[in-house]
Design a protein around this motif. Structure first.
Motif, PDB file in Angstrom:
ATOM      1  N   THR A  94      11.349 -15.227-113.501  1.00 41.63           N
ATOM      2  CA  THR A  94      11.509 -16.687-113.483  1.00 41.63           C
ATOM      3  C   THR A  94      11.491 -17.216-112.065  1.00 41.63           C
ATOM      4  O   THR A  94      10.798 -18.189-111.760  1.00 41.63           O
ATOM      5  CB  THR A  94      12.818 -17.097-114.195  1.00 41.63           C
ATOM      6  N   ILE A  95      12.229 -16.575-111.173  1.00 45.69           N
ATOM      7  CA  ILE A  95      12.306 -17.032-109.781  1.00 45.69           C
ATOM      8  C   ILE A  95      10.943 -16.915-109.105  1.00 45.69           C
ATOM      9  O   ILE A  95      10.463 -17.861-108.483  1.00 45.69           O
ATOM     10  CB  ILE A  95      13.384 -16.253-108.995  1.00 45.69           C
ATOM     11  N   TYR A  96      10.297 -15.767-109.232  1.00 43.87           N
ATOM     12  CA  TYR A  96       8.994 -15.592-108.576  1.00 43.87           C
ATOM     13  C   TYR A  96       7.945 -16.533-109.159  1.00 43.87           C
ATOM     14  O   TYR A  96       7.110 -17.073-108.426  1.00 43.87           O
ATOM     15  CB  TYR A  96       8.524 -14.137-108.656  1.00 43.87           C
ATOM     16  N   ARG A  97       7.976 -16.756-110.464  1.00 45.67           N
ATOM     17  CA  ARG A  97       7.010 -17.675-111.078  1.00 45.67           C
ATOM     18  C   ARG A  97       7.190 -19.079-110.516  1.00 45.67           C
ATOM     19  O   ARG A  97       6.228 -19.740-110.127  1.00 45.67           O
ATOM     20  CB  ARG A  97       7.181 -17.690-112.602  1.00 45.67           C
ATOM     21  N   ARG A  98       8.446 -19.543-110.443  1.00 46.13           N
ATOM     22  CA  ARG A  98       8.694 -20.895-109.925  1.00 46.13           C
ATOM     23  C   ARG A  98       8.343 -20.988-108.448  1.00 46.13           C
ATOM     24  O   ARG A  98       7.771 -21.974-108.005  1.00 46.13           O
ATOM     25  CB  ARG A  98      10.145 -21.316-110.136  1.00 46.13           C
ATOM     26  N   LEU A  99       8.659 -19.971-107.671  1.00 45.23           N
ATOM     27  CA  LEU A  99       8.310 -19.992-106.252  1.00 45.23           C
ATOM     28  C   LEU A  99       6.796 -20.054-106.059  1.00 45.23           C
ATOM     29  O   LEU A  99       6.301 -20.806-105.221  1.00 45.23           O
ATOM     30  CB  LEU A  99       8.899 -18.773-105.536  1.00 45.23           C
ATOM     31  N   ASN A 100       6.064 -19.273-106.844  1.00 43.87           N
ATOM     32  CA  ASN A 100       4.603 -19.302-106.758  1.00 43.87           C
ATOM     33  C   ASN A 100       4.065 -20.676-107.136  1.00 43.87           C
ATOM     34  O   ASN A 100       3.148 -21.192-106.488  1.00 43.87           O
ATOM     35  CB  ASN A 100       3.987 -18.226-107.646  1.00 43.87           C
ATOM     36  N   GLU A 101       4.617 -21.271-108.182  1.00 47.53           N
ATOM     37  CA  GLU A 101       4.170 -22.595-108.617  1.00 47.53           C
ATOM     38  C   GLU A 101       4.518 -23.667-107.579  1.00 47.53           C
ATOM     39  O   GLU A 101       3.715 -24.554-107.303  1.00 47.53           O
ATOM     40  CB  GLU A 101       4.794 -22.945-109.968  1.00 47.53           C
ATOM     41  N   LEU A 102       5.711 -23.578-107.006  1.00 43.18           N
ATOM     42  CA  LEU A 102       6.120 -24.536-105.976  1.00 43.18           C
ATOM     43  C   LEU A 102       5.252 -24.402-104.725  1.00 43.18           C
ATOM     44  O   LEU A 102       4.894 -25.397-104.098  1.00 43.18           O
ATOM     45  CB  LEU A 102       7.599 -24.350-105.621  1.00 43.18           C
ATOM     46  N   GLU A 103       4.888 -23.176-104.391  1.00 42.43           N
ATOM     47  CA  GLU A 103       4.018 -22.953-103.237  1.00 42.43           C
ATOM     48  C   GLU A 103       2.614 -23.500-103.515  1.00 42.43           C
ATOM     49  O   GLU A 103       2.016 -24.182-102.673  1.00 42.43           O
ATOM     50  CB  GLU A 103       3.967 -21.466-102.897  1.00 42.43           C
ATOM     51  N   ALA A 104       2.095 -23.239-104.712  1.00 40.45           N
ATOM     52  CA  ALA A 104       0.762 -23.728-105.072  1.00 40.45           C
ATOM     53  C   ALA A 104       0.720 -25.259-105.108  1.00 40.45           C
ATOM     54  O   ALA A 104      -0.304 -25.861-104.784  1.00 40.45           O
ATOM     55  CB  ALA A 104       0.347 -23.164-106.427  1.00 40.45           C
ATOM     56  N   ALA A 105       1.839 -25.882-105.460  1.00 40.35           N
ATOM     57  CA  ALA A 105       1.906 -27.346-105.523  1.00 40.35           C
ATOM     58  C   ALA A 105       2.058 -27.977-104.146  1.00 40.35           C
ATOM     59  O   ALA A 105       1.962 -29.193-104.002  1.00 40.35           O
ATOM     60  CB  ALA A 105       3.062 -27.777-106.422  1.00 40.35           C
ATOM     61  N   GLY A 106       2.317 -27.167-103.115  1.00 37.09           N
ATOM     62  CA  GLY A 106       2.444 -27.686-101.756  1.00 37.09           C
ATOM     63  C   GLY A 106       3.855 -28.082-101.366  1.00 37.09           C
ATOM     64  O   GLY A 106       4.053 -28.766-100.364  1.00 37.09           O
TER      65      GLY A 106
END
Length: 96
Positions: free
Chosen positions: A44-56
């Motif tokens: 969950t944490i890594y998925r959200r971090l990846n999504e937050l990074e991709a969103a800028g």
């Protein structure tokens, strides 16, 4: 910093993404630190971090711990967001 409006709006509707943003607003943190602080699964944490990074909204930097281990630290790159509803639809932009 360019942000993806659709991704930002979707992430802000997600409880875990909001919790990660809130935790990172205090100071940069590693994924294991966030996992422990938020009582969430590693995935969950890594998925959200990846999504937050991709969103800028989040970027990473490598830091060396006192024990010599290298660890990614995540930090927010946007302090505020502006949401605008207009003729061109919804626009999300970093604050100035």
């Amino acid at each position: 910093t360019a942000v993806d409006p659709d991704a930002v709006l979707e992430l802000l509707s997600d409880e875990y993404a909001r919790r990660v943003i809130d935790a990172l607003s205090d100071r940069p943190a590693s994924a294991p630190t966030l996992r422990n602080a938020l009582s969430a699964s590693r995935a969950t944490i890594y998925r959200r971090l990846n999504e937050l990074e991709a969103a800028g909204l989040v970027e990473t930097a490598v830091a060396v711990d006192p024990d010599g281990h290298h660890r990614k630290r995540y930090h927010l790159v946007v302090d505020e967001l502006h949401l605008r509803l207009g003729d061109n639809g919804i626009e999300v932009a970093p604050g100035e």
